[in-house]
Design a protein around this motif. Structure first.
Motif, PDB file in Angstrom:
ATOM      1  N   TRP A 154       0.824  -1.210   0.000  1.00 51.49           N
ATOM      2  CA  TRP A 154       0.000   0.000   0.000  1.00 51.49           C
ATOM      3  C   TRP A 154       0.863   1.266   0.000  1.00 51.49           C
ATOM      4  O   TRP A 154       0.603   2.212  -0.742  1.00 51.49           O
ATOM      5  CB  TRP A 154      -0.917  -0.019   1.229  1.00 51.49           C
ATOM      6  N   MET A 155       1.907   1.293   0.838  1.00 49.28           N
ATOM      7  CA  MET A 155       2.769   2.476   0.899  1.00 49.28           C
ATOM      8  C   MET A 155       3.540   2.673  -0.403  1.00 49.28           C
ATOM      9  O   MET A 155       3.777   3.801  -0.839  1.00 49.28           O
ATOM     10  CB  MET A 155       3.746   2.377   2.082  1.00 49.28           C
ATOM     11  N   SER A 156       3.949   1.582  -1.043  1.00 50.17           N
ATOM     12  CA  SER A 156       4.641   1.698  -2.336  1.00 50.17           C
ATOM     13  C   SER A 156       3.738   2.350  -3.366  1.00 50.17           C
ATOM     14  O   SER A 156       4.191   3.180  -4.174  1.00 50.17           O
ATOM     15  CB  SER A 156       5.080   0.311  -2.825  1.00 50.17           C
ATOM     16  N   GLU A 157       2.465   1.997  -3.336  1.00 50.35           N
ATOM     17  CA  GLU A 157       1.515   2.591  -4.273  1.00 50.35           C
ATOM     18  C   GLU A 157       1.212   4.047  -3.895  1.00 50.35           C
ATOM     19  O   GLU A 157       1.145   4.931  -4.762  1.00 50.35           O
ATOM     20  CB  GLU A 157       0.215   1.777  -4.281  1.00 50.35           C
ATOM     21  N   THR A 158       1.039   4.303  -2.611  1.00 53.59           N
ATOM     22  CA  THR A 158       0.696   5.644  -2.136  1.00 53.59           C
ATOM     23  C   THR A 158       1.809   6.645  -2.441  1.00 53.59           C
ATOM     24  O   THR A 158       1.553   7.803  -2.797  1.00 53.59           O
ATOM     25  CB  THR A 158       0.422   5.618  -0.619  1.00 53.59           C
ATOM     26  N   LEU A 159       3.066   6.204  -2.293  1.00 52.30           N
ATOM     27  CA  LEU A 159       4.220   7.089  -2.474  1.00 52.30           C
ATOM     28  C   LEU A 159       4.932   6.837  -3.806  1.00 52.30           C
ATOM     29  O   LEU A 159       6.108   7.184  -3.965  1.00 52.30           O
ATOM     30  CB  LEU A 159       5.212   6.904  -1.315  1.00 52.30           C
ATOM     31  N   SER A 160       4.239   6.252  -4.753  1.00 48.28           N
ATOM     32  CA  SER A 160       4.873   5.826  -6.011  1.00 48.28           C
ATOM     33  C   SER A 160       5.511   6.968  -6.797  1.00 48.28           C
ATOM     34  O   SER A 160       6.453   6.756  -7.553  1.00 48.28           O
ATOM     35  CB  SER A 160       3.850   5.103  -6.892  1.00 48.28           C
ATOM     36  N   GLU A 161       4.999   8.196  -6.630  1.00 48.24           N
ATOM     37  CA  GLU A 161       5.588   9.333  -7.355  1.00 48.24           C
ATOM     38  C   GLU A 161       6.969   9.705  -6.816  1.00 48.24           C
ATOM     39  O   GLU A 161       7.766  10.325  -7.513  1.00 48.24           O
ATOM     40  CB  GLU A 161       4.668  10.551  -7.258  1.00 48.24           C
ATOM     41  N   ASP A 162       7.246   9.295  -5.576  1.00 47.15           N
ATOM     42  CA  ASP A 162       8.491   9.718  -4.928  1.00 47.15           C
ATOM     43  C   ASP A 162       9.474   8.586  -4.651  1.00 47.15           C
ATOM     44  O   ASP A 162      10.687   8.820  -4.629  1.00 47.15           O
ATOM     45  CB  ASP A 162       8.176  10.421  -3.601  1.00 47.15           C
ATOM     46  N   VAL A 163       8.970   7.383  -4.394  1.00 44.33           N
ATOM     47  CA  VAL A 163       9.873   6.299  -4.001  1.00 44.33           C
ATOM     48  C   VAL A 163       9.804   5.145  -4.993  1.00 44.33           C
ATOM     49  O   VAL A 163       8.781   4.907  -5.645  1.00 44.33           O
ATOM     50  CB  VAL A 163       9.577   5.787  -2.579  1.00 44.33           C
ATOM     51  N   LYS A 164      10.910   4.458  -5.085  1.00 42.12           N
ATOM     52  CA  LYS A 164      11.008   3.303  -5.979  1.00 42.12           C
ATOM     53  C   LYS A 164      10.391   2.067  -5.338  1.00 42.12           C
ATOM     54  O   LYS A 164       9.793   1.220  -6.014  1.00 42.12           O
ATOM     55  CB  LYS A 164      12.488   3.055  -6.284  1.00 42.12           C
ATOM     56  N   GLU A 165      10.534   1.976  -4.011  1.00 41.20           N
ATOM     57  CA  GLU A 165      10.093   0.780  -3.297  1.00 41.20           C
ATOM     58  C   GLU A 165       9.996   1.117  -1.819  1.00 41.20           C
ATOM     59  O   GLU A 165      10.694   1.989  -1.315  1.00 41.20           O
ATOM     60  CB  GLU A 165      11.118  -0.347  -3.518  1.00 41.20           C
ATOM     61  N   VAL A 166       9.111   0.421  -1.104  1.00 44.11           N
ATOM     62  CA  VAL A 166       9.059   0.494   0.357  1.00 44.11           C
ATOM     63  C   VAL A 166       9.346  -0.904   0.881  1.00 44.11           C
ATOM     64  O   VAL A 166       8.709  -1.875   0.469  1.00 44.11           O
ATOM     65  CB  VAL A 166       7.689   0.992   0.860  1.00 44.11           C
ATOM     66  N   ARG A 167      10.328  -1.014   1.783  1.00 45.08           N
ATOM     67  CA  ARG A 167      10.714  -2.323   2.303  1.00 45.08           C
ATOM     68  C   ARG A 167      11.075  -2.205   3.781  1.00 45.08           C
ATOM     69  O   ARG A 167      11.259  -1.104   4.309  1.00 45.08           O
ATOM     70  CB  ARG A 167      11.886  -2.897   1.525  1.00 45.08           C
ATOM     71  N   LEU A 168      11.179  -3.347   4.443  1.00 48.59           N
ATOM     72  CA  LEU A 168      11.578  -3.363   5.840  1.00 48.59           C
ATOM     73  C   LEU A 168      13.083  -3.174   5.948  1.00 48.59           C
ATOM     74  O   LEU A 168      13.839  -3.573   5.063  1.00 48.59           O
ATOM     75  CB  LEU A 168      11.149  -4.679   6.499  1.00 48.59           C
ATOM     76  N   SER A 169      13.500  -2.587   7.062  1.00 44.51           N
ATOM     77  CA  SER A 169      14.909  -2.229   7.239  1.00 44.51           C
ATOM     78  C   SER A 169      15.583  -3.113   8.275  1.00 44.51           C
ATOM     79  O   SER A 169      14.969  -3.530   9.261  1.00 44.51           O
ATOM     80  CB  SER A 169      15.017  -0.764   7.687  1.00 44.51           C
ATOM     81  N   SER A 170      16.878  -3.383   8.027  1.00 45.13           N
ATOM     82  CA  SER A 170      17.692  -4.081   9.026  1.00 45.13           C
ATOM     83  C   SER A 170      18.724  -3.141   9.628  1.00 45.13           C
ATOM     84  O   SER A 170      19.557  -3.555  10.430  1.00 45.13           O
ATOM     85  CB  SER A 170      18.401  -5.277   8.383  1.00 45.13           C
ATOM     86  N   ARG A 171      18.680  -1.837   9.230  1.00 40.68           N
ATOM     87  CA  ARG A 171      19.693  -0.880   9.703  1.00 40.68           C
ATOM     88  C   ARG A 171      19.145   0.081  10.751  1.00 40.68           C
ATOM     89  O   ARG A 171      19.894   0.893  11.274  1.00 40.68           O
ATOM     90  CB  ARG A 171      20.279  -0.109   8.524  1.00 40.68           C
ATOM     91  N   LEU A 172      17.830   0.033  11.033  1.00 39.78           N
ATOM     92  CA  LEU A 172      17.226   0.966  11.972  1.00 39.78           C
ATOM     93  C   LEU A 172      16.975   0.313  13.323  1.00 39.78           C
ATOM     94  O   LEU A 172      16.561  -0.854  13.395  1.00 39.78           O
ATOM     95  CB  LEU A 172      15.903   1.501  11.412  1.00 39.78           C
ATOM     96  N   THR A 173      17.218   1.067  14.393  1.00 34.33           N
ATOM     97  CA  THR A 173      16.937   0.558  15.741  1.00 34.33           C
ATOM     98  C   THR A 173      15.982   1.477  16.508  1.00 34.33           C
ATOM     99  O   THR A 173      15.191   1.005  17.315  1.00 34.33           O
ATOM    100  CB  THR A 173      18.239   0.409  16.550  1.00 34.33           C
TER     101      THR A 173
END
Length: 641
Positions: free
Chosen positions: A525-544
């Motif tokens: 849903w977020m990938s579609e909602t922000l499609s004009e600005d982002v290439k992809e929305v994914r989960l992160s392993s670098r954030l705490t």
């Protein structure tokens, strides 16, 4: 003869006011400046006579004269060199023909002591104005070689100057200083004294290649009883004229090197390092190079002067010879004296000359080996060098692949390992964790911005060191350098980051798979909602601790690099980046639950936009529509009041 009165530029007037009314620790320096200028004029005339056989000039007795009139309290420095035209006088003396004038005024005002002010005078190339430290009025008379009419320039340094055409003047230039009166406390600065002038020439200008002459009175005792002694005028040459680069290093004093550096660089600081060099064999040449202790103000300006002086068999050929050293070493000053080049060599010929290319290679290696030695044996000197010239030296990592390993070795960088000091790459590699195969780095506009970036969170949590690269050149070289000591460079803000050990990977893989299914709908849903600005929305392993961050593909431009290219007028196609979400953050889990409970709520799309915008702000990127972000945030805050 028509006399025209002109006003100095506003910047020049303020600068002159500082010069006239400030107190400097070494007023003697003005004489060195004038003699250096005269020497340059003689060099240029001899060179022009080689190049232009039709130029009607006499070069049989090129010299500098010092004339003292004790009664009138004037001191004149005269040469029969190239001279200046009226336009050149206006450009070079009537105005400050350099950018950076406002900066020099600011720094002169901020200078805490006389010595610091004095260094700035030379740093900004305004040595001629030092004459107003000792003179109430300065008169210049100059006639350019090949021209019939001379130019007379005069000023008291109070905002205006007079300029006029003069007939019948000799070729060359003379600068006459109408000296300020001395008093009992100021007797050390009596520049109408022959002994004082001789002392200063010996100290500052002994190595000048041209004879510096002065007329002195000689009293001859009469042999007849009662008869008066006779007084004769004799002309003395008061400098040795020995080229320093031809003398063995152990025969040259440190003071002589310092003064020659100031002469050849027209600077007032002292050299950080002296590099004498002699090559014999196929190509014979000598060089005397200097690493300055202070960067000139125009080091990163396009119009800044670069390169060293080129001589052929002690005959001056050209200054600022860019072909003798690569551009990233443009701060190096000094001379190169080649034995086998033609006296008629031009800049175009130099670009193609095989011998010049060989000299360039050897001099570059010599300078870099000197820096390397400084790094290992003289830490304080190296720190001074790096603070002044490190940014320029790193340009070589892009342009000089032959010396890249050495450049990497002598470079230093800020890192998360130390709050203040710098680290070398070798020290970084020595501290790497077991199993770590990459040198981690992040670029940004400041250390504070990088250290507070969400991308740093996982690296801080695991105690992994990250290089903090804040110079604009860092954005470019890290993309051109494959590795150091077999360890590749890895941006922590690009691509996937895998910091797990082999043991951790087994647990992490099943956990990521489980999270992937759990968050699948939200990510889609977020990938579609922000499609004009982002290439992809994914989960992160670098954030705490942060809810989200924006990352680029492995080979994409960083936001800072995009900004640099756009600022320089280059077109950069807009590229979409990836939004990574922290699956353990309350905002992300709350948004997931809200989507499950009320998927048709239009305010959720606003939450997604706000989440993306805050991720951009966290990395220092400007928002595409800050007004919209402000409106959405205000609306959201209003609902919570």
């Amino acid at each position: 003869m028509t006399t025209e009165q002109r006003e100095f530029q506003a910047e020049t007037r303020q600068l002159l006011d500082l010069m006239v009314h400030s107190i400097y620790s070494n007023k003697d320096s003005f004489l060195r400046e004038l003699i250096s200028n005269a020497s340059d004029a003689l060099d240029k005339l001899r060179l022009e006579s080689y190049r232009d056989k039709d130029l009607d000039v006499d070069v049989s007795d090129l010299h500098i004269e010092v004339d003292i009139d004790k009664e009138a309290r004037t001191l004149t420095i005269r040469d029969n060199g190239i001279g200046m035209s009226r336009d050149e006088v206006i450009d070079l003396i009537g105005t400050l023909a350099k950018s950076g004038t406002a900066e020099v005024r600011k720094k002169l005002k901020e200078a805490k002591d006389a010595a610091a002010s004095e260094e700035l005078i030379g740093q900004f190339g305004i040595g001629f104005y030092s004459t107003f430290m000792v003179a109430d009025k300065v008169t210049l008379l100059t006639r350019k070689a090949g021209e019939a009419t001379a130019t007379r320039w005069e000023s008291s340094g109070e905002g205006t100057y007079e300029i006029s055409d003069v007939d019948g003047a000799p070729q060359g230039s003379s600068v006459t200083l109408h000296l300020k009166p001395t008093d009992e406390e100021d007797h050390l600065y009596d520049y109408a004294s022959e002994s004082k002038i001789k002392q200063l020439v010996k100290k500052y200008s002994d190595f000048i290649a041209w004879p510096i002459r002065i007329d002195v009175e000689k009293r001859v005792k009469s042999e007849e009883e009662g008869a008066e002694d006779t007084v004769t005028i004799e002309t003395e040459t008061i400098n040795s004229q020995k080229a320093l680069w031809t003398r063995p290093k152990d025969e040259v004093s440190e003071e002589e090197y310092k003064e020659f550096y100031k002469h050849v660089s027209h600077a007032w600081d002292e050299p950080l390092e002296v590099i004498p060099f002699k090559a014999e064999g196929t190509f014979e040449y000598q060089a005397l190079l200097f690493i300055p202790s202070q960067a000139p103000f125009d080091l990163f300006m396009r119009e800044g002067k670069t390169g060293v002086h080129l001589y052929v068999k002690r005959v001056f050929i050209m200054d600022d010879s860019e072909e003798l050293l690569p551009e990233y070493l443009r701060f190096i000053k000094g001379v190169v004296d080649a034995q086998d080049l033609s006296l008629n060599v031009s800049r175009e010929i130099l670009q193609q000359d095989r011998q010049i290319r060989a000299i360039r290679r050897r001099l570059t290696r010599k300078v870099l080996s000197t820096i390397k030695e400084m790094q290992s044996e003289h830490a304080e000197k190296y720190q001074t060098f790096w603070s002044q010239f490190g940014r320029a030296l790193k340009e070589g990592l892009i342009s000089d692949s032959d010396n890249r390993e050495t450049l990497l070795t002598v470079s230093s960088f800020a890192s998360t390992n130390s709050e203040e000091g710098l680290t070398t790459l070798a020290e970084y590699v020595d501290r790497m964790k077991d199993g770590q195969e990459q040198i981690y780095y992040m670029t940004g506009e400041s250390r504070q911005q990088i250290e507070s970036s969400p991308h740093m969170e996982a690296f801080k949590a695991r105690g992994l060191e990250v290089l903090l690269l804040t110079d604009s050149v860092d954005e470019v070289w890290v993309g051109n350098v494959p590795d150091f000591d077999g360890k590749s460079f890895q941006s922590i803000s690009k691509g996937e980051v895998d910091l797990d050990t082999e043991e951790e990977k087994k647990d992490a893989e099943s956990k990521r798979e489980e999270q992937g299914k759990e968050f699948e709908d939200l990510l889609k849903w977020m990938s579609e909602t922000l499609s004009e600005d982002v290439k992809e929305v994914r989960l992160s392993s670098r954030l705490t601790t942060s809810p989200a961050c924006v990352v680029g593909d492995e080979f994409s431009f960083s936001p800072q690099l995009e900004k640099m290219y756009k600022a320089s007028g280059q077109f950069i196609p807009t590229s979409k980046r990836i939004l990574e979400l922290n699956p353990t953050h309350d905002l992300v889990t709350g948004l997931k639950k809200a989507r499950e409970d009320r998927s048709d709520d239009p305010s959720l799309a606003e939450t997604a936009e706000l989440l993306y915008a805050t991720a951009l702000l966290a990395e220092g990127t400007e928002l595409k529509d800050p007004a919209k972000f402000s409106r959405l945030l205000a609306d959201r805050l209003t609902r919570t009041v």
